[in-house]
Write a protein that holds these residues in place. Structure first.
Motif, PDB file in Angstrom:
ATOM      1  N   PRO A   1     -15.861 -11.674 -51.171  1.00 25.87           N
ATOM      2  CA  PRO A   1     -15.022 -13.296 -50.525  1.00 25.87           C
ATOM      3  C   PRO A   1     -13.958 -14.232 -51.555  1.00 25.87           C
ATOM      4  CG  PRO A   1     -18.118 -12.994 -51.365  1.00 25.87           C
ATOM      5  CD  PRO A   1     -17.229 -11.618 -51.916  1.00 25.87           C
ATOM      6  N   GLY A   2     -13.371 -15.180 -50.831  1.00 24.41           N
ATOM      7  CA  GLY A   2     -11.829 -15.607 -50.239  1.00 24.41           C
ATOM      8  C   GLY A   2     -11.071 -14.538 -50.426  1.00 24.41           C
ATOM      9  N   VAL A   3     -11.094 -13.747 -50.447  1.00 27.23           N
ATOM     10  CA  VAL A   3     -10.108 -12.662 -49.562  1.00 27.23           C
ATOM     11  C   VAL A   3      -9.308 -13.536 -48.317  1.00 27.23           C
ATOM     12  CG1 VAL A   3     -10.933 -10.255 -48.574  1.00 27.23           C
ATOM     13  CG2 VAL A   3      -8.587 -10.418 -49.897  1.00 27.23           C
ATOM     14  N   ARG A   4      -7.995 -13.408 -48.093  1.00 22.70           N
ATOM     15  CA  ARG A   4      -7.426 -13.875 -46.681  1.00 22.70           C
ATOM     16  C   ARG A   4      -7.300 -12.725 -45.864  1.00 22.70           C
ATOM     17  NH1 ARG A   4      -2.620 -17.066 -48.731  1.00 22.70           N
ATOM     18  NH2 ARG A   4      -2.573 -15.188 -49.323  1.00 22.70           N
ATOM     19  N   GLU A   5      -7.607 -13.490 -44.694  1.00 23.61           N
ATOM     20  CA  GLU A   5      -7.547 -12.081 -44.012  1.00 23.61           C
ATOM     21  C   GLU A   5      -5.620 -11.409 -43.745  1.00 23.61           C
ATOM     22  OE1 GLU A   5      -9.395 -15.034 -39.995  1.00 23.61           O
ATOM     23  OE2 GLU A   5      -7.375 -14.245 -39.361  1.00 23.61           O
ATOM     24  N   VAL A   6      -4.623 -12.744 -44.370  1.00 20.78           N
ATOM     25  CA  VAL A   6      -3.875 -12.258 -44.213  1.00 20.78           C
ATOM     26  C   VAL A   6      -3.677 -10.488 -45.363  1.00 20.78           C
ATOM     27  CG1 VAL A   6      -1.764 -13.642 -43.135  1.00 20.78           C
ATOM     28  CG2 VAL A   6      -2.601 -13.520 -45.605  1.00 20.78           C
ATOM     29  N   GLU A   7      -3.852 -11.125 -46.098  1.00 21.16           N
ATOM     30  CA  GLU A   7      -4.722  -9.831 -47.810  1.00 21.16           C
ATOM     31  C   GLU A   7      -4.618  -8.948 -46.771  1.00 21.16           C
ATOM     32  OE1 GLU A   7      -4.894 -11.472 -51.994  1.00 21.16           O
ATOM     33  OE2 GLU A   7      -6.184 -12.913 -50.274  1.00 21.16           O
TER      34      GLU A   7
END
Length: 360
Positions: free
Chosen positions: A164-170
């Motif tokens: 939860p919270g990890v971004r697509e770009v990451e």
């Protein structure tokens, strides 16, 4: 290999009634030579006729090209521009009535050729090159298999990084690093769609963050030894609801239906229809908004196109994707993608990853 492929291109050129084949830097050139220079605004062409082959290249790329291009070369400097080199090409090649030009040629490079040969009819180079590239050799299939292995590793790495919270770009960066670590030489794309973004078939990876109770779509591709991979898999963060499971199961059923259709001699249209009919019978036909698949090789998208209008029969050695999807705007989308090789026994899947939903 170069002489064999050039010979095949010359035979196709004659069959299409064209006098000159003009290819820019890109995948067709790589297919013929095993090399392509860096593409930029400077015009660069391989000219091929029945009698001659001529390479026109800017001087800054000439030294590298010399090690790969076994043909006479004409160069020009940035200060000179390509005009003199093109006039020399005209002197050597004459005034052809029909010129086949590579499909990815820049418009400004094509305009220069139209000025050089104003009397010529220009036709798509795909009429020459696509038939040569559609059926793959054993060596090409081996390269596709190596590329597929890097894609498998990258999907696993992305799923391991989801929280939860990890971004697509990451997650995209995780995918790219994993592809290179697994042996990729180039990463043309890595698409991550979380939540409602998974409903966009060609989503542009964003800063949206993964949330519990939402799906994650991973679609990525790498290049190994000149050949591409392409895979799509789905994961769900938390416990998936019944509606998601229903859609995922339908897409999996559509993939299986398409795979069961694949064998030599079957019209390509039947592969698309097999997948499409599963989705249409379930009432989601309007949410399957693209063809069932595309050819893959040096290009990630090449012939054959897996549509319900393509009557061409499947042949041993064809390689293409099977990737039906259902897209529900504002909710989520599901797509599952395999790359397959047509064999005498049926389809051979290059990925070793299961298509089962990965619950994280």
């Amino acid at each position: 290999m170069v002489s064999r492929r050039v010979g095949q291109a010359r035979r196709r050129l004659e069959a299409e009634g064209a006098r000159v084949l003009a290819l820019p830097p890109g995948d067709d050139l790589f297919y013929l030579l095993g090399y392509t220079p860096h593409p930029d605004e400077r015009p660069c062409y391989l000219f091929l006729t029945q009698e001659e082959a001529l390479f026109l290249v800017p001087e800054l790329n000439a030294a590298e090209a010399a090690a790969h291009v076994p043909f006479p070369t004409i160069t020009y400097t940035d200060a000179e521009g390509p005009g003199g080199a093109l006039r020399e090409a005209h002197r050597r090649l004459g005034a052809p009535p029909v010129v086949a030009v590579g499909d990815t040629m820049r418009a400004d490079a094509l305009l220069l050729l139209q000025e050089l040969w104003p009397q010529a009819l220009f036709i798509p180079g795909a009429r020459v090159m696509a038939p040569l590239r559609t059926v793959k050799s054993a060596e090409e299939i081996a390269a596709l298999r190596r590329a597929a292995a890097t894609a498998d590793a990258a999907v696993e790495a992305v799923f391991a990084a989801v929280r939860p919270g990890v971004r697509e770009v990451e997650l995209k960066r995780v995918a790219e690093d994993a592809l290179y670590d697994a042996g990729a030489q180039e990463v043309p794309f890595a698409t991550i769609g979380v939540g409602a973004n998974s409903a966009f078939p060609h989503h542009t990876t964003s800063t949206a963050a993964a949330k519990a109770g939402e799906p994650i779509l991973v679609d990525l591709g790498s290049r190994v030894d000149g050949y591409m991979s392409d895979i799509t898999r789905m994961a769900f963060l938390g416990s998936p609801p019944a509606r998601y499971l229903e859609i995922h199961a339908l897409v999996e059923e559509a993939v299986c239906a398409a795979l069961e259709t694949i064998r030599p001699g079957v019209p390509i249209r039947e592969v698309d229809l097999a997948a499409r009919q599963v989705i249409e019978r379930a009432g989601y036909g309007g949410r399957f908004t693209h063809r069932t698949g595309h050819g893959i090789g040096i290009s990630v998208h090449e012939a054959p196109s897996i549509t319900h209008t393509n009557e061409r029969p499947l042949e041993v050695g064809m390689t293409f994707s099977v990737e039906p999807g259902i897209y529900l705007p504002g909710e989520f989308g599901v797509r599952l993608e395999e790359i397959v090789v047509v064999t005498a026994q049926g389809p051979q899947i290059l990925s070793r990853l299961p298509r089962d939903l990965r619950v994280l």
